[in-house]
Design a protein around this motif. Structure first.
Motif, PDB file in Angstrom:
ATOM      1  N   UNK A  69      -7.574   6.808   1.832  1.00 62.60           N
ATOM      2  CA  UNK A  69      -6.207   6.436   2.188  1.00 62.60           C
ATOM      3  C   UNK A  69      -6.029   4.923   2.234  1.00 62.60           C
ATOM      4  N   UNK A  70      -7.108   4.200   2.499  1.00 61.19           N
ATOM      5  CA  UNK A  70      -7.043   2.740   2.545  1.00 61.19           C
ATOM      6  C   UNK A  70      -7.027   2.124   1.151  1.00 61.19           C
ATOM      7  N   UNK A  71      -7.512   2.861   0.154  1.00 60.16           N
ATOM      8  CA  UNK A  71      -7.649   2.333  -1.199  1.00 60.16           C
ATOM      9  C   UNK A  71      -6.458   2.722  -2.067  1.00 60.16           C
ATOM     10  N   UNK A  72      -6.122   1.906  -3.069  1.00 60.05           N
ATOM     11  CA  UNK A  72      -5.019   2.266  -3.971  1.00 60.05           C
ATOM     12  C   UNK A  72      -5.355   3.515  -4.776  1.00 60.05           C
ATOM     13  N   UNK A  73      -4.309   4.282  -5.134  1.00 62.44           N
ATOM     14  CA  UNK A  73      -4.540   5.477  -5.941  1.00 62.44           C
ATOM     15  C   UNK A  73      -3.810   5.409  -7.278  1.00 62.44           C
ATOM     16  N   UNK A  74      -3.328   4.209  -7.658  1.00 64.19           N
ATOM     17  CA  UNK A  74      -2.734   4.018  -8.976  1.00 64.19           C
ATOM     18  C   UNK A  74      -3.648   3.129  -9.808  1.00 64.19           C
ATOM     19  N   UNK A  75      -3.571   3.293 -11.129  1.00 59.52           N
ATOM     20  CA  UNK A  75      -4.404   2.484 -12.023  1.00 59.52           C
ATOM     21  C   UNK A  75      -4.085   1.002 -11.881  1.00 59.52           C
ATOM     22  N   UNK A  76      -2.810   0.673 -11.761  1.00 58.66           N
ATOM     23  CA  UNK A  76      -2.409  -0.730 -11.628  1.00 58.66           C
ATOM     24  C   UNK A  76      -2.916  -1.323 -10.321  1.00 58.66           C
ATOM     25  N   UNK A  77      -2.757  -0.573  -9.226  1.00 61.65           N
ATOM     26  CA  UNK A  77      -3.216  -1.065  -7.931  1.00 61.65           C
ATOM     27  C   UNK A  77      -4.715  -1.275  -7.893  1.00 61.65           C
ATOM     28  N   UNK A  78      -5.452  -0.339  -8.467  1.00 59.63           N
ATOM     29  CA  UNK A  78      -6.911  -0.462  -8.482  1.00 59.63           C
ATOM     30  C   UNK A  78      -7.365  -1.630  -9.341  1.00 59.63           C
ATOM     31  N   UNK A  79      -6.712  -1.816 -10.478  1.00 63.82           N
ATOM     32  CA  UNK A  79      -7.069  -2.913 -11.370  1.00 63.82           C
ATOM     33  C   UNK A  79      -6.866  -4.259 -10.679  1.00 63.82           C
ATOM     34  N   UNK A  80      -5.705  -4.422 -10.039  1.00 69.99           N
ATOM     35  CA  UNK A  80      -5.435  -5.679  -9.358  1.00 69.99           C
ATOM     36  C   UNK A  80      -6.389  -5.945  -8.212  1.00 69.99           C
ATOM     37  N   UNK A  81      -6.630  -4.919  -7.401  1.00 71.00           N
ATOM     38  CA  UNK A  81      -7.542  -5.091  -6.263  1.00 71.00           C
ATOM     39  C   UNK A  81      -8.960  -5.398  -6.715  1.00 71.00           C
ATOM     40  N   UNK A  82      -9.428  -4.681  -7.745  1.00 68.21           N
ATOM     41  CA  UNK A  82     -10.806  -4.905  -8.184  1.00 68.21           C
ATOM     42  C   UNK A  82     -10.971  -6.301  -8.772  1.00 68.21           C
TER      43      UNK A  82
END
Length: 260
Positions: A69-82
Motif C-alpha cells: 500500500x505504501x508503494x506505487x501500483x502504476x507503471x509511471x509511478x514505479x518508474x519515477x520512484x525507482x
C-alpha cells in the motif's frame, strides 16, 4: 549498501568540473544484487525496522500488504520512484554525500509525484566545516529523448541553480527531529541556508540522473558540454535494456517479504 560496483560496469569521463558517467549491467550483475535491491527499495518507503516489527506482529502476509500500500501500483509511478531511489543510492555510493532523508516515506499518495527537488545530497567540505550540496533531477524512461534532458536541465537551473527552499526546509526539519546529534547539526546548517542563502554556486553541485532502455542519448553529452564551469556537474545514465520489465520485477520482489 554497495549496489553499483556489483551490478554495473561504469565508464567515467571528467573534464575539470564536468563528470559524464555511464553504466551498463554486468553479466550476472542483476542476479547478484536482486535481494539487496529489493531491500533498498523497501527502505525508501519504510524503515526496515518498522517492516520487521510488522512481520513480528502480523506475519509476512499482512506485513507485505502494508508495504504494498505504501508503494506505487502504476507503471509511471514505479518508474519515477525507482529513478529517484537509484539516484539516491548512486550519490551515496559514488559521490560520497548523504541524501539524508528518504523522502518517498512522506508521499501524500502512493502514485503521486512529490514536489520539489528530486534528491538533494548534503555534507561538508574536506575540512568538515562548510556546507556542500548537490541538487539532483532524476528521469526514468523507456526511451530517453532530448526533450526529457532539456526539461531536467531547466529544473536544475531554476532558483539560480540553488536547491529549492521548500525542499531544503523539508529535509532540515526532519533532521532536527532526529535523535542523532549529527543529523541535528546538518539540519541546522540546512535551515540556516534557507534563510541566509549564503552558499556560492561552487558548493551547490548538479546531477542529471537518467535510467533508460535506449542507453545514453547523445543529448546527454551535449547537455554537459553546454553546462557552465562554476560548479560540479554530473550527468549520469544507467542503461537497462528491458527497462519496463526490470522495474516491474524489482517491485514484485520488493513487495514479497516471503512466508517464513
Amino acid at each position: 549498501m554497495v549496489l553499483y560496483k556489483r551490478w554495473c560496469k561504469s565508464t567515467k569521463e571528467k573534464d575539470k568540473r564536468k563528470h559524464y558517467w555511464t553504466y551498463v549491467e554486468k553479466v550476472g550483475g542483476r542476479d547478484d544484487i536482486c535481494d539487496d535491491l529489493a531491500e533498498t527499495v523497501r527502505s525508501h518507503y519504510e524503515p526496515l525496522e518498522r517492516i520487521a516489527e510488522d512481520v513480528n506482529r502480523l506475519g509476512y502476509k499482512f506485513a507485505s500488504e502494508i508495504l504494498r500500500i505504501a508503494m506505487p501500483d502504476t507503471a509511471k509511478g514505479r518508474s519515477g520512484d525507482l529513478g529517484e531511489i537509484l539516484a539516491t543510492e548512486l550519490v551515496e555510493e559514488e559521490v560520497g554525500l548523504r541524501v539524508p532523508v528518504r523522502r518517498l516515506r512522506y508521499k501524500d499518495g502512493r502514485n503521486m509525484a512529490m514536489r520539489g527537488d528530486d534528491f538533494i545530497g548534503a555534507g561538508y567540505d574536506k575540512k568538515g566545516e562548510k556546507l556542500w550540496l548537490l541538487k539532483g533531477e532524476a528521469k526514468s524512461n523507456k526511451v530517453l529523448s532530448k526533450a526529457t534532458v532539456n526539461s531536467a536541465r531547466k529544473v536544475l537551473n531554476r532558483d539560480n541553480g540553488r536547491c529549492t527552499p521548500d525542499s531544503l526546509l523539508f529535509i532540515a526539519n526532519r533532521l532536527l527531529a532526529s535523535n542523532d546529534p549529527d543529523d541535528n547539526d546538518l539540519g541546522r546548517s540546512l535551515r540556516d541556508e534557507v534563510g541566509l542563502k549564503s552558499l556560492r554556486a561552487g558548493r551547490i553541485d548538479h546531477m542529471l540522473f537518467t535510467v533508460s532502455g535506449n542507453g545514453p542519448h547523445s543529448s546527454l553529452k551535449e547537455d554537459l558540454d553546454a553546462a557552465g564551469t562554476n560548479r560540479d556537474h554530473y550527468v549520469v545514465n544507467i542503461h537497462i535494456e528491458d527497462h519496463q520489465d526490470f522495474i516491474a520485477a524489482t517491485y514484485l520482489e520488493a513487495e514479497d517479504l516471503g512466508d517464513d
